[in-house]
Enzyme design. Structure first.
Site, PDB file in Angstrom:
ATOM      1  CE  LYS A 115    -107.725 -35.813  51.898  1.00  0.00           C
ATOM      2  NZ  LYS A 115    -108.421 -35.695  53.167  1.00  0.00           N
ATOM      3  CE  LYS A 210    -112.181 -39.908  47.414  1.00  0.00           C
ATOM      4  NZ  LYS A 210    -111.617 -40.115  48.718  1.00  0.00           N
ATOM      5  CE  LYS A 213    -114.893 -33.706  52.560  1.00  0.00           C
ATOM      6  NZ  LYS A 213    -115.710 -33.805  53.729  1.00  0.00           N
TER       7      LYS A 213
HETATM    8  P1  TYM Z   1    -114.334 -38.055  54.779  1.00  0.00           P
HETATM    9  O1  TYM Z   1    -114.728 -36.853  55.555  1.00  0.00           O
HETATM   10  O2  TYM Z   1    -113.448 -37.876  53.600  1.00  0.00           O
HETATM   11  O3  TYM Z   1    -115.604 -38.824  54.283  1.00  0.00           O
HETATM   12  C1  TYM Z   1    -116.661 -39.170  55.175  1.00  0.00           C
HETATM   13  C2  TYM Z   1    -117.255 -40.510  54.794  1.00  0.00           C
HETATM   14  O4  TYM Z   1    -117.751 -40.461  53.453  1.00  0.00           O
HETATM   15  C3  TYM Z   1    -117.197 -41.533  52.697  1.00  0.00           C
HETATM   16  N1  TYM Z   1    -117.013 -41.087  51.309  1.00  0.00           N
HETATM   17  C4  TYM Z   1    -117.444 -41.760  50.245  1.00  0.00           C
HETATM   18  N2  TYM Z   1    -118.129 -42.906  50.129  1.00  0.00           N
HETATM   19  C5  TYM Z   1    -118.444 -43.322  48.888  1.00  0.00           C
HETATM   20  N3  TYM Z   1    -118.116 -42.640  47.758  1.00  0.00           N
HETATM   21  C6  TYM Z   1    -117.433 -41.477  47.829  1.00  0.00           C
HETATM   22  N4  TYM Z   1    -117.132 -40.818  46.717  1.00  0.00           N
HETATM   23  C7  TYM Z   1    -117.055 -40.989  49.110  1.00  0.00           C
HETATM   24  N5  TYM Z   1    -116.384 -39.888  49.532  1.00  0.00           N
HETATM   25  C8  TYM Z   1    -116.363 -39.966  50.886  1.00  0.00           C
HETATM   26  C9  TYM Z   1    -115.873 -41.840  53.371  1.00  0.00           C
HETATM   27  O5  TYM Z   1    -115.443 -43.147  53.076  1.00  0.00           O
HETATM   28  C10 TYM Z   1    -116.215 -41.649  54.816  1.00  0.00           C
HETATM   29  O6  TYM Z   1    -116.817 -42.808  55.351  1.00  0.00           O
HETATM   30  N6  TYM Z   1    -110.742 -40.129  57.541  1.00  0.00           N
HETATM   31  C11 TYM Z   1    -112.169 -39.975  57.416  1.00  0.00           C
HETATM   32  C12 TYM Z   1    -112.823 -39.386  58.645  1.00  0.00           C
HETATM   33  C13 TYM Z   1    -112.507 -40.084  59.925  1.00  0.00           C
HETATM   34  C14 TYM Z   1    -113.047 -41.319  60.365  1.00  0.00           C
HETATM   35  C15 TYM Z   1    -112.492 -41.534  61.648  1.00  0.00           C
HETATM   36  C16 TYM Z   1    -113.910 -42.236  59.782  1.00  0.00           C
HETATM   37  C17 TYM Z   1    -111.687 -39.612  60.903  1.00  0.00           C
HETATM   38  N7  TYM Z   1    -111.695 -40.509  61.958  1.00  0.00           N
HETATM   39  C18 TYM Z   1    -112.801 -42.700  62.361  1.00  0.00           C
HETATM   40  C19 TYM Z   1    -114.216 -43.388  60.515  1.00  0.00           C
HETATM   41  C20 TYM Z   1    -113.663 -43.607  61.783  1.00  0.00           C
HETATM   42  C21 TYM Z   1    -112.461 -39.044  56.235  1.00  0.00           C
HETATM   43  O7  TYM Z   1    -111.649 -38.236  55.876  1.00  0.00           O
HETATM   44  O8  TYM Z   1    -113.694 -39.149  55.751  1.00  0.00           O
END
Ligand code: TYM
Length: 349
Positions: A115, A210, A213
């Site tokens: 990032k 992957k 967004k």
């Molecule tokens: P974020 O917002 O990037 O993504 C949310 C969830 O979607 C999953 N995900 C995917 N799974 C499969 N294939 C993909 N291409 C893909 N893109 C995204 C992510 O693995 C995630 O589960 N850091 C986290 C948010 C967060 C969080 C937490 C999660 C903050 N605190 C505590 C769990 C527990 C994030 O940026 O997810």
């Protein structure tokens, strides 16, 4: 035997519209886990601002992600939905985890490197500290299970290391609390739950990247708000190879795009890849893609429709978040009180 109360916590960033990766990698598992666990699902707005967000867009995205949770099947009577900034314990505990986490651990985080890109000097301190806030999110509720996509596994390992180090560093104080968890310590070591046939959904334009967004090409992803025509066009344009589909999973090896589309079909239809290949083995992509368009539209269009309906009444969405925040706070407050006692803070009676 001593054990922890089983509790699920997970979250998504309200940085833009959710996509099929978020849905298959996380949301569908979240919905399923409601049947067996107490679940807390957070809209992590504090994580979102680690990179610049236009304030008006952020507000809109928080409500849109909330609508997506509900439209996808999170039941607000059973589960808690709230936005992170409404429960101050996230920021408070994050300061304490900042003092537990080691710089050496942080320097290994691959997502920061991706990032921040080449211009690391110009990245925010928050972006660097992000995994420590994520550890705090989970530990604030003593969550035992965290359903996420595969890309979050490294952050979960850091969370486990943080919990373990806190438990060790303050073992004497924790023993004094008589929590009934015996030798297990204060914080559980949370389990990442990466389940199902699509824990890592890949870009429709490049099966080695992957679905994300932040990809410049909107054709690389299917957004939960895409209409039927857009979904159809994106799937028809999705990269493939010239061969027919194999009849068994091992035939997908080295065929990243084929594997991705089969995984997406399986995820959307609640099947395994093996089951999908039993039906489509030998088919050309043209036929398979047509079936995938029908399936994706049938599954995703009702979610988009329900999101639109929910977003027509912002006050209802805000009420869901407010009520969820109160319920989350009620779980977090006594845990935060114990944490303050453990580290030696003097607090108001
Ligand atoms: P974020 O917002 O990037 O993504 C949310 C969830 O979607 C999953 N995900 C995917 N799974 C499969 N294939 C993909 N291409 C893909 N893109 C995204 C992510 O693995 C995630 O589960 N850091 C986290 C948010 C967060 C969080 C937490 C999660 C903050 N605190 C505590 C769990 C527990 C994030 O940026 O997810």
């Amino acid at each position: 035997m001593a054990s922890f109360h089983q509790r699920v916590f997970s979250g998504m960033q309200p940085t833009s519209t959710l996509h099929l990766g978020n849905y298959l990698g996380a949301l569908t598992n979240w919905v399923a886990m409601q049947e067996t666990h107490e679940c807390i699902y957070c809209v992590v707005d504090m994580h979102a601002i680690t990179m610049w967000q236009d304030p008006a867009d952020l507000k809109r995205a928080i409500r849109e992600v909330t609508a997506a949770y509900v439209a996808a099947g999170i039941d607000t009577k059973k589960s808690i939905i709230f936005n992170q900034s409404q429960v101050s314990g996230h920021a408070e505990l994050a300061w304490i985890t900042n003092c537990v986490v080691r710089l050496g651990w942080m320097n290994r985080m691959t997502q920061f490197k991706e990032k921040a890109g080449k211009d690391k000097e110009n990245a925010s301190l928050g972006l660097y500290a992000y995994p420590s806030l994520m550890a705090a999110d989970i530990l604030l509720y003593k969550a035992t299970h965290v359903p996420v996509g595969e890309d979050q596994k490294q952050h979960l390992e850091l969370t486990r290391d943080t919990a373990q180090k806190f438990n060790n560093d303050f073992a004497a104080q924790i023993a004094g609390l008589e929590l009934g968890t015996g030798d297990l310590g204060f914080f559980p070591l949370p389990e990442p739950m990466t389940q199902g046939p699509a824990p890592r959904v890949m870009s429709l334009r490049d099966g080695t990247k992957k679905m994300s967004k932040s990809d410049a090409s909107d054709n690389s992803r299917i957004n939960l708000t895409d209409d039927a025509e857009t979904i159809a066009t994106k799937i028809r344009k999705a990269k493939t190879d010239p061969d027919a589909l194999p009849s068994e999973e091992k035939g997908l090896e080295g065929r990243a795009e084929a594997e991705n589309l089969v995984g997406i079909y399986a995820g959307l239809n609640g099947q395994t890849k093996t089951q999908v290949l039993a039906e489509f083995g030998g088919s050309q992509f043209s036929g398979f893609k047509a079936a995938l368009v029908d399936l994706a539209v049938a599954k995703l269009s009702p979610i988009a429709g329900e999101m639109r309906r929910l977003l027509d009444d912002v006050s209802h969405i805000d009420a869901i978040l407010g009520r969820g925040a109160e319920r989350a706070e009620a779980i977090a407050a006594p845990i935060m009180r114990d944490v303050k006692d453990i580290v030696g803070f003097v607090r108001r009676g």
